[in-house]
Design a protein around this motif. Structure first.
Motif, PDB file in Angstrom:
ATOM      1  N   LEU A 181       0.834  -1.207   0.000  1.00 20.29           N
ATOM      2  CA  LEU A 181       0.000   0.000   0.000  1.00 20.29           C
ATOM      3  C   LEU A 181       0.869   1.259   0.000  1.00 20.29           C
ATOM      4  CD1 LEU A 181      -2.743  -1.101   2.553  1.00 20.29           C
ATOM      5  CD2 LEU A 181      -2.953  -0.945   0.059  1.00 20.29           C
ATOM      6  N   TYR A 182       1.970   1.229   0.735  1.00 22.61           N
ATOM      7  CA  TYR A 182       2.904   2.351   0.718  1.00 22.61           C
ATOM      8  C   TYR A 182       3.469   2.559  -0.696  1.00 22.61           C
ATOM      9  CZ  TYR A 182       3.589   3.284   5.772  1.00 22.61           C
ATOM     10  OH  TYR A 182       3.459   3.670   7.071  1.00 22.61           O
ATOM     11  N   LEU A 183       3.988   1.468  -1.275  1.00 27.89           N
ATOM     12  CA  LEU A 183       4.719   1.569  -2.540  1.00 27.89           C
ATOM     13  C   LEU A 183       3.825   1.826  -3.739  1.00 27.89           C
ATOM     14  CD1 LEU A 183       7.322  -1.326  -2.177  1.00 27.89           C
ATOM     15  CD2 LEU A 183       7.820   1.125  -2.206  1.00 27.89           C
ATOM     16  N   HIS A 184       2.648   1.197  -3.761  1.00 29.63           N
ATOM     17  CA  HIS A 184       1.831   1.205  -4.976  1.00 29.63           C
ATOM     18  C   HIS A 184       0.576   2.065  -4.888  1.00 29.63           C
ATOM     19  CE1 HIS A 184       4.583  -1.791  -6.340  1.00 29.63           C
ATOM     20  NE2 HIS A 184       4.168  -2.694  -5.479  1.00 29.63           N
ATOM     21  N   VAL A 185       0.317   2.641  -3.716  1.00 30.14           N
ATOM     22  CA  VAL A 185      -0.824   3.544  -3.583  1.00 30.14           C
ATOM     23  C   VAL A 185      -0.369   4.911  -3.064  1.00 30.14           C
ATOM     24  CG1 VAL A 185      -3.071   3.951  -2.509  1.00 30.14           C
ATOM     25  CG2 VAL A 185      -2.439   1.640  -3.209  1.00 30.14           C
ATOM     26  N   LEU A 186       0.166   4.947  -1.860  1.00 31.82           N
ATOM     27  CA  LEU A 186       0.509   6.233  -1.241  1.00 31.82           C
ATOM     28  C   LEU A 186       1.645   6.945  -1.974  1.00 31.82           C
ATOM     29  CD1 LEU A 186       0.252   5.380   2.569  1.00 31.82           C
ATOM     30  CD2 LEU A 186      -1.536   5.904   0.907  1.00 31.82           C
ATOM     31  N   GLN A 187       2.698   6.206  -2.299  1.00 35.15           N
ATOM     32  CA  GLN A 187       3.840   6.838  -2.955  1.00 35.15           C
ATOM     33  C   GLN A 187       3.487   7.413  -4.322  1.00 35.15           C
ATOM     34  OE1 GLN A 187       8.112   5.416  -2.452  1.00 35.15           O
ATOM     35  NE2 GLN A 187       7.690   4.696  -4.514  1.00 35.15           N
ATOM     36  N   PRO A 188       2.865   6.636  -5.235  1.00 33.21           N
ATOM     37  CA  PRO A 188       2.511   7.223  -6.528  1.00 33.21           C
ATOM     38  C   PRO A 188       1.475   8.337  -6.422  1.00 33.21           C
ATOM     39  CG  PRO A 188       1.673   4.972  -6.352  1.00 33.21           C
ATOM     40  CD  PRO A 188       2.606   5.180  -5.211  1.00 33.21           C
ATOM     41  N   ALA A 189       0.562   8.229  -5.468  1.00 34.71           N
ATOM     42  CA  ALA A 189      -0.427   9.296  -5.288  1.00 34.71           C
ATOM     43  C   ALA A 189       0.252  10.592  -4.857  1.00 34.71           C
ATOM     44  CB  ALA A 189      -1.477   8.879  -4.258  1.00 34.71           C
ATOM     45  N   GLN A 190       1.174  10.495  -3.907  1.00 34.19           N
ATOM     46  CA  GLN A 190       1.878  11.693  -3.451  1.00 34.19           C
ATOM     47  C   GLN A 190       2.789  12.261  -4.534  1.00 34.19           C
ATOM     48  OE1 GLN A 190      -0.010  12.765  -0.424  1.00 34.19           O
ATOM     49  NE2 GLN A 190       1.950  13.800  -0.717  1.00 34.19           N
ATOM     50  N   ARG A 191       3.365  11.382  -5.337  1.00 38.81           N
ATOM     51  CA  ARG A 191       4.195  11.867  -6.442  1.00 38.81           C
ATOM     52  C   ARG A 191       3.346  12.675  -7.426  1.00 38.81           C
ATOM     53  NH1 ARG A 191       6.211   7.229  -8.063  1.00 38.81           N
ATOM     54  NH2 ARG A 191       8.012   7.351  -6.687  1.00 38.81           N
ATOM     55  N   GLU A 192       2.130  12.191  -7.677  1.00 40.53           N
ATOM     56  CA  GLU A 192       1.238  12.912  -8.585  1.00 40.53           C
ATOM     57  C   GLU A 192       0.770  14.227  -7.964  1.00 40.53           C
ATOM     58  OE1 GLU A 192      -0.898  13.911 -11.962  1.00 40.53           O
ATOM     59  OE2 GLU A 192       0.757  12.508 -11.606  1.00 40.53           O
ATOM     60  N   VAL A 193       0.551  14.237  -6.658  1.00 42.94           N
ATOM     61  CA  VAL A 193       0.206  15.487  -5.978  1.00 42.94           C
ATOM     62  C   VAL A 193       1.327  16.503  -6.173  1.00 42.94           C
ATOM     63  CG1 VAL A 193      -0.065  16.559  -3.692  1.00 42.94           C
ATOM     64  CG2 VAL A 193      -1.349  14.496  -4.258  1.00 42.94           C
ATOM     65  N   GLY A 194       2.563  16.059  -6.023  1.00 43.21           N
ATOM     66  CA  GLY A 194       3.701  16.950  -6.242  1.00 43.21           C
ATOM     67  C   GLY A 194       3.762  17.468  -7.665  1.00 43.21           C
ATOM     68  N   ASN A 195       3.507  16.586  -8.628  1.00 37.99           N
ATOM     69  CA  ASN A 195       3.506  17.011 -10.030  1.00 37.99           C
ATOM     70  C   ASN A 195       2.412  18.042 -10.300  1.00 37.99           C
ATOM     71  OD1 ASN A 195       5.620  15.270 -10.620  1.00 37.99           O
ATOM     72  ND2 ASN A 195       4.277  13.600 -11.279  1.00 37.99           N
ATOM     73  N   LEU A 196       1.238  17.818  -9.727  1.00 34.38           N
ATOM     74  CA  LEU A 196       0.125  18.754  -9.912  1.00 34.38           C
ATOM     75  C   LEU A 196       0.444  20.116  -9.312  1.00 34.38           C
ATOM     76  CD1 LEU A 196      -2.881  16.375  -9.133  1.00 34.38           C
ATOM     77  CD2 LEU A 196      -2.240  17.294 -11.375  1.00 34.38           C
ATOM     78  N   TRP A 197       1.135  20.101  -8.169  1.00 36.59           N
ATOM     79  CA  TRP A 197       1.521  21.371  -7.542  1.00 36.59           C
ATOM     80  C   TRP A 197       2.588  22.084  -8.367  1.00 36.59           C
ATOM     81  CZ3 TRP A 197       6.333  22.630  -5.174  1.00 36.59           C
ATOM     82  CH2 TRP A 197       6.352  23.909  -4.620  1.00 36.59           C
ATOM     83  N   HIS A 198       3.590  21.328  -8.822  1.00 35.89           N
ATOM     84  CA  HIS A 198       4.669  21.930  -9.615  1.00 35.89           C
ATOM     85  C   HIS A 198       4.134  22.548 -10.906  1.00 35.89           C
ATOM     86  CE1 HIS A 198       8.132  20.974  -7.211  1.00 35.89           C
ATOM     87  NE2 HIS A 198       7.883  19.680  -7.223  1.00 35.89           N
ATOM     88  N   SER A 199       3.077  21.964 -11.456  1.00 31.76           N
ATOM     89  CA  SER A 199       2.506  22.490 -12.696  1.00 31.76           C
ATOM     90  C   SER A 199       1.408  23.522 -12.439  1.00 31.76           C
ATOM     91  CB  SER A 199       1.934  21.348 -13.539  1.00 31.76           C
ATOM     92  OG  SER A 199       0.859  20.726 -12.864  1.00 31.76           O
ATOM     93  N   SER A 200       1.225  23.894 -11.155  1.00 31.06           N
ATOM     94  CA  SER A 200       0.217  24.884 -10.739  1.00 31.06           C
ATOM     95  C   SER A 200      -1.212  24.431 -11.008  1.00 31.06           C
ATOM     96  CB  SER A 200       0.481  26.241 -11.430  1.00 31.06           C
ATOM     97  OG  SER A 200       1.718  26.777 -11.037  1.00 31.06           O
ATOM     98  N   THR A 201      -1.412  23.120 -11.151  1.00 32.32           N
ATOM     99  CA  THR A 201      -2.764  22.589 -11.338  1.00 32.32           C
ATOM    100  C   THR A 201      -3.547  22.629 -10.035  1.00 32.32           C
ATOM    101  OG1 THR A 201      -1.922  21.131 -13.078  1.00 32.32           O
ATOM    102  CG2 THR A 201      -4.088  20.598 -12.162  1.00 32.32           C
ATOM    103  N   ILE A 202      -2.853  22.429  -8.918  1.00 28.74           N
ATOM    104  CA  ILE A 202      -3.476  22.550  -7.602  1.00 28.74           C
ATOM    105  C   ILE A 202      -2.718  23.591  -6.791  1.00 28.74           C
ATOM    106  CG2 ILE A 202      -4.301  20.170  -7.608  1.00 28.74           C
ATOM    107  CD1 ILE A 202      -2.044  19.462  -5.669  1.00 28.74           C
ATOM    108  N   THR A 203      -3.345  24.103  -5.761  1.00 28.36           N
ATOM    109  CA  THR A 203      -2.740  25.146  -4.935  1.00 28.36           C
ATOM    110  C   THR A 203      -1.857  24.541  -3.847  1.00 28.36           C
ATOM    111  OG1 THR A 203      -4.552  25.160  -3.334  1.00 28.36           O
ATOM    112  CG2 THR A 203      -4.795  26.571  -5.299  1.00 28.36           C
TER     113      THR A 203
END
Length: 370
Positions: A181-203
């Motif tokens: 769950l850490y490796l295949h759910v939480l980690q990729p989800a948080q990585r995508e959150v970071g990408n969305l923030w870096h691209s200014s898609t989310i605040t």
């Protein structure tokens, strides 16, 4: 210290010292706000021109200090996702003008190659490839958890923390290995959150909400980790001063605790001397630390050097992680660390290798209990 290292350090320190002046000059050379449509109201959530250039100069100083042009490349590529490739190339040109004005010829030569490398990287950068398609063959583990990850992220972005956490907790209750769950759910989800923030898609607020929800969920998942006999080793986990991003560090610490390590977890933004003293007092064998941003990397170098100067902590192995080390595969070696890992699963393998010849007598086996 070799002459080149002395010059690099001198140039980097000058860039740090003149950060505001250089940023202001670059902003005057190439205003970023002027590209906006004059008929549109100003967006108060966007950073000022000076702040954008301040981040450029800071990234440049870090890259020079660590002799890692890849750090500046990564910053430029990140900016280009928001500003556009051509605009970013023009902004780097403005930075070049600023440093050319303020630095001597010899000092300018030190930074010029880094600026040129970033421009070349931007010019050559291809459009990002899609992560997957219907014809892609899913890697082991990914297909099993892909739907859960997407739903978890969707619930978080909808501000449904309770629903997102319940989704994952139900998986744990059904017997799913928490490490998966850490490796295949939480980690990729948080990585995508970071990408969305870096691209200014989310605040920033949305990013903080998602990260806090995941941190809370990790605490709730602790009872689902299997108990493991202790292996006689102790580790200390801490982020350096100013670094508030601890999820990756916590994941690695949790995985190693599962493997039998005694864990002393300090978490975010810990002063260097406090880390060194705690390592000595606790008698640790391993220090886990990470850099979420390039400007944290020099602090990691200072931390490792401090450990090596102290006879009590000289033996402590240091494992580092974080985005900057993924951007420059050789960067970890310049910090003086013993190794680096890109995720928790890899960290376990790396640590096992570091301590393969150091099994302590009269200690319980580290084999996983049934």
């Amino acid at each position: 210290m070799p002459t080149n290292d002395i010059l690099r350090e001198r140039v980097a320190q000058r860039l740090y010292k003149e950060l505001e002046t250089l940023a202001e000059y670059a902003a005057n050379q190439q205003p970023i706000a002027s590209r906006a449509n004059a008929d549109e109201p100003a967006d108060s959530t966007q950073p000022s021109d000076n702040e954008v250039y301040r981040q450029y100069i800071l990234a440049l100083a870090n890259a020079v200090l660590m002799a890692s042009p890849a750090l500046f490349d990564a910053h430029a590529l990140q900016v280009s996702q928001q500003q556009g490739r051509q605009a970013t190339i023009e902004q780097i040109a403005a930075v070049r003008k600023a440093v050319l004005l303020r630095l001597s010829v010899g000092e300018y030569v030190v930074v010029a190659s880094t600026l040129s490398a970033a421009t070349i990287a931007l010019t050559a950068a291809a459009e990002p490839e899609p992560v997957s398609s219907e014809h892609d063959e899913p890697s082991a583990g990914v297909g099993r958890f892909d739907g859960i990850t997407k739903k978890y992220l969707s619930l978080l972005l909808a501000s449904n923390r309770v629903g997102a956490q319940r989704l994952v907790l139900e998986e744990a209750e059904s017997g799913t290995d928490v490490r998966d769950l850490y490796l295949h759910v939480l980690q990729p989800a948080q990585r995508e959150v970071g990408n969305l923030w870096h691209s200014s898609t989310i605040t920033v607020a949305q990013e903080h909400y998602c990260t806090a929800a995941t941190a809370s969920l990790m605490a709730q998942l602790q009872p689902y980790f299997q108990r493991t006999p202790r292996n006689g080793h102790r580790l200390l986990a801490a982020c350096v001063a100013g670094d508030l991003h601890t999820l990756g560090l916590q994941m690695v610490a949790d995985f190693l605790e599962y493997e039998g390590w005694e864990v002393c977890y300090l978490g975010a933004s810990t002063p260097l001397d406090s880390i060194r003293r705690m390592a000595a007092e606790q008698g640790v064998d391993l220090l886990l630390t990470a850099a979420s941003m390039p400007h944290h990397v020099p602090l990691l170098s200072e931390l490792v050097a401090a450990l090596r100067r102290d006879a009590i902590t000289r033996h402590v192995k240091v494992l580092v992680g974080g985005r900057p080390f993924a951007q420059d595969a050789a960067l970890w070696e310049s910090t003086g660390a013993d190794a680096w890992a890109s995720n928790a699963e890899e960290a376990v393998a790396v640590v096992q290798g570091l301590f393969a010849q150091e099994k302590k007598p009269a200690q319980a086996s580290s084999a996983i209990t049934a």
